[in-house]
Design a protein around this motif. Structure first.
Motif, mmCIF file in Angstrom:
data_model
loop_
_atom_site.group_PDB
_atom_site.id
_atom_site.type_symbol
_atom_site.label_atom_id
_atom_site.label_comp_id
_atom_site.label_asym_id
_atom_site.label_seq_id
_atom_site.Cartn_x
_atom_site.Cartn_y
_atom_site.Cartn_z
ATOM 1 N N ALA A 24 -77.094 1.060 -78.281
ATOM 2 C CA ALA A 24 -78.457 0.527 -78.255
ATOM 3 C C ALA A 24 -79.237 1.079 -77.070
ATOM 4 O O ALA A 24 -80.423 1.400 -77.184
ATOM 5 N N GLN A 25 -78.557 1.205 -75.916
ATOM 6 C CA GLN A 25 -79.215 1.739 -74.723
ATOM 7 C C GLN A 25 -79.616 3.202 -74.926
ATOM 8 O O GLN A 25 -80.737 3.604 -74.597
ATOM 9 N N VAL A 26 -78.708 4.007 -75.485
ATOM 10 C CA VAL A 26 -79.016 5.414 -75.750
ATOM 11 C C VAL A 26 -80.163 5.523 -76.746
ATOM 12 O O VAL A 26 -81.085 6.338 -76.579
ATOM 13 N N HIS A 27 -80.125 4.693 -77.775
ATOM 14 C CA HIS A 27 -81.189 4.723 -78.780
ATOM 15 C C HIS A 27 -82.533 4.347 -78.157
ATOM 16 O O HIS A 27 -83.557 4.990 -78.433
ATOM 17 N N ARG A 28 -82.521 3.324 -77.301
ATOM 18 C CA ARG A 28 -83.753 2.886 -76.640
ATOM 19 C C ARG A 28 -84.282 3.976 -75.712
ATOM 20 O O ARG A 28 -85.484 4.273 -75.699
ATOM 21 N N GLU A 29 -83.402 4.596 -74.925
ATOM 22 C CA GLU A 29 -83.827 5.654 -74.018
ATOM 23 C C GLU A 29 -84.346 6.865 -74.794
ATOM 24 O O GLU A 29 -85.324 7.506 -74.384
ATOM 25 N N SER A 30 -83.708 7.192 -75.907
ATOM 26 C CA SER A 30 -84.155 8.321 -76.719
ATOM 27 C C SER A 30 -85.550 8.060 -77.278
ATOM 28 O O SER A 30 -86.389 8.966 -77.338
ATOM 29 N N ARG A 31 -85.792 6.815 -77.706
ATOM 30 C CA ARG A 31 -87.107 6.471 -78.258
ATOM 31 C C ARG A 31 -88.189 6.569 -77.191
ATOM 32 O O ARG A 31 -89.267 7.129 -77.425
ATOM 33 N N LEU A 67 -88.069 8.374 -74.423
ATOM 34 C CA LEU A 67 -88.224 9.782 -74.055
ATOM 35 C C LEU A 67 -89.043 10.532 -75.100
ATOM 36 O O LEU A 67 -89.895 11.358 -74.776
ATOM 37 N N ALA A 68 -88.806 10.232 -76.381
ATOM 38 C CA ALA A 68 -89.561 10.899 -77.440
ATOM 39 C C ALA A 68 -91.044 10.561 -77.346
ATOM 40 O O ALA A 68 -91.907 11.435 -77.526
ATOM 41 N N GLU A 69 -91.354 9.296 -77.059
ATOM 42 C CA GLU A 69 -92.755 8.894 -76.926
ATOM 43 C C GLU A 69 -93.405 9.575 -75.725
ATOM 44 O O GLU A 69 -94.547 10.043 -75.794
ATOM 45 N N ARG A 70 -92.661 9.659 -74.626
ATOM 46 C CA ARG A 70 -93.176 10.294 -73.412
ATOM 47 C C ARG A 70 -93.407 11.797 -73.634
ATOM 48 O O ARG A 70 -94.410 12.372 -73.214
ATOM 49 N N ARG A 71 -92.436 12.416 -74.324
ATOM 50 C CA ARG A 71 -92.535 13.842 -74.600
ATOM 51 C C ARG A 71 -93.736 14.131 -75.493
ATOM 52 O O ARG A 71 -94.481 15.099 -75.280
ATOM 53 N N LYS A 72 -93.933 13.292 -76.503
ATOM 54 C CA LYS A 72 -95.050 13.504 -77.421
ATOM 55 C C LYS A 72 -96.388 13.429 -76.688
ATOM 56 O O LYS A 72 -97.284 14.252 -76.918
ATOM 57 N N ALA A 73 -96.503 12.428 -75.778
ATOM 58 C CA ALA A 73 -97.739 12.284 -75.020
ATOM 59 C C ALA A 73 -97.971 13.494 -74.115
ATOM 60 O O ALA A 73 -99.096 14.012 -74.004
ATOM 61 N N LEU A 74 -96.932 13.983 -73.454
ATOM 62 C CA LEU A 74 -97.066 15.114 -72.539
ATOM 63 C C LEU A 74 -97.371 16.402 -73.301
ATOM 64 O O LEU A 74 -98.173 17.230 -72.871
ATOM 65 N N GLN A 75 -96.741 16.556 -74.450
ATOM 66 C CA GLN A 75 -97.020 17.734 -75.264
ATOM 67 C C GLN A 75 -98.484 17.767 -75.696
ATOM 68 O O GLN A 75 -99.115 18.817 -75.745
ATOM 69 N N GLY A 76 -99.022 16.581 -75.997
ATOM 70 C CA GLY A 76 -100.429 16.514 -76.363
ATOM 71 C C GLY A 76 -101.325 16.959 -75.228
ATOM 72 O O GLY A 76 -102.303 17.696 -75.434
ATOM 73 N N LYS A 77 -100.998 16.537 -73.995
ATOM 74 C CA LYS A 77 -101.784 16.943 -72.833
ATOM 75 C C LYS A 77 -101.694 18.456 -72.613
ATOM 76 O O LYS A 77 -102.696 19.145 -72.404
ATOM 77 N N LEU A 78 -100.487 18.998 -72.687
ATOM 78 C CA LEU A 78 -100.305 20.427 -72.452
ATOM 79 C C LEU A 78 -101.017 21.259 -73.514
ATOM 80 O O LEU A 78 -101.616 22.302 -73.220
ATOM 81 N N ALA A 79 -100.966 20.795 -74.753
ATOM 82 C CA ALA A 79 -101.614 21.550 -75.827
ATOM 83 C C ALA A 79 -103.127 21.604 -75.627
ATOM 84 O O ALA A 79 -103.769 22.615 -75.930
ATOM 85 N N ALA A 80 -103.697 20.503 -75.100
ATOM 86 C CA ALA A 80 -105.142 20.460 -74.893
ATOM 87 C C ALA A 80 -105.570 21.314 -73.704
ATOM 88 O O ALA A 80 -106.675 21.861 -73.680
ATOM 89 N N ILE A 81 -104.698 21.456 -72.710
ATOM 90 C CA ILE A 81 -105.063 22.128 -71.463
ATOM 91 C C ILE A 81 -104.671 23.590 -71.468
ATOM 92 O O ILE A 81 -105.326 24.428 -70.847
ATOM 93 N N MET A 82 -103.629 23.939 -72.172
ATOM 94 C CA MET A 82 -103.130 25.315 -72.158
ATOM 95 C C MET A 82 -103.493 26.020 -73.460
ATOM 96 O O MET A 82 -102.878 25.765 -74.496
ATOM 97 N N PRO A 83 -104.456 26.903 -73.417
ATOM 98 C CA PRO A 83 -104.780 27.670 -74.627
ATOM 99 C C PRO A 83 -103.564 28.478 -75.078
ATOM 100 O O PRO A 83 -102.906 29.125 -74.270
#
Length: 266
Positions: free
Chosen positions: A187-194, A196-212
């Motif tokens: 359960a802990q691994v599943h929670r941490e993975s979830r 991390l996935a949410e954090r990664r998605k948010a950061l990827q969105g920022k990088l995509a907007a800033i880095m042509p």
């Protein structure tokens, strides 16, 4: 550490009642009852009548106990036998209360003063098998202990049954604990993975907007052409709390004409 299972039979279940039989059997905590195990067993003259209810349970009568030794005549021998051991009872609060009362009548301290520890298999049974009946009979049936020799609640036969059941009960508890720990870890691994996935998605969105030219890839980050790196708006990145230092930390390797941005540690 010595492990000793114990049981008391009494004239009744009230505060004024007395012990009418005691049994203590040393066991191997992993193997249970062995032929060479030492045992202390005796009927006891309680100096009061047996109640009809108690006689129906344990089969002891006044005539059977009339010539039995009184508790104070063997208490020192009993305490020597129990000294420093872990005592195991099924419904320990009752047995300990009855033993303490007899010890106090002799001017002695409570039983826990003379032993290392007291375990209650009734409580352990309820922990191992929640919601199930926790009597000694039910515990033996659940753990595959033959109780056909038990026709009444005799102290010695109860010790022999408990001595066989105890190692199996402890094994069941360890199995349950391992299963619980595995489930919690998953359960802990599943929670941490979830998270991390949410954090990664948010950061990827920022990088995509800033880095042509940044292009998402399957996995943790982005790839971007080398000639695009020079065009990164570092001021805009700073406003997003993504400094050049952070971006450089996101570049673990250089592969030809692309940078691979790993966002898992940001």
């Amino acid at each position: 550490m010595r492990y000793i299972v114990g049981d008391t039979e009494t004239t009744g279940r009230f505060a004024q009642d007395r012990i009418a039989e005691v049994a203590f059997l040393e066991i191997d905590r992993k193997l249970g009852v062995l032929p060479e195990n030492e045992c202390f067993h005796t009927r006891v003259n309680p100096c009061m009548p047996m109640s009809p209810e108690a006689t129906r349970v344990n089969g002891l009568t006044d005539a059977m106990l009339r010539n039995a030794p009184r508790f104070e005549t063997f208490v020192e021998t009993l305490l020597t036998f129990l000294s420093g051991a872990t005592l195991i009872f099924h419904n320990a609060p009752f047995d300990v209360r009855m033993l303490d009362a007899e010890l106090h009548r002799c001017g002695l301290k409570s039983i826990e003063h003379y032993v290392a520890n007291v375990e209650d298999t009734l409580a352990l049974s309820r922990k191992a098998f929640p919601g199930e009946r926790a009597t000694l009979d039910a515990l033996c049936d659940r753990l595959g202990v033959d109780r056909s020799a038990r026709t009444t609640h005799g102290a010695l036969v109860d010790c022999q049954l408990l001595g066989q059941a105890y190692p199996k009960l402890k094994k069941a508890l360890w199995t349950n604990r391992e299963l619980s720990e595995t489930a919690l870890a998953y359960a802990q691994v599943h929670r941490e993975s979830r998270v991390l996935a949410e954090r990664r998605k948010a950061l990827q969105g920022k990088l995509a907007a800033i880095m042509p030219g940044a292009e998402p890839v399957d996995g943790p980050g982005f790839v971007i052409s080398v000639d695009k790196v020079a065009k990164i708006d570092w001021e805009k990145l700073a406003r997003e709390n993504l400094t050049q230092e952070v971006i450089e930390q996101l570049v673990p390797r250089y592969e030809g004409s692309i940078f691979a941005f790993n966002v898992t540690d940001v």
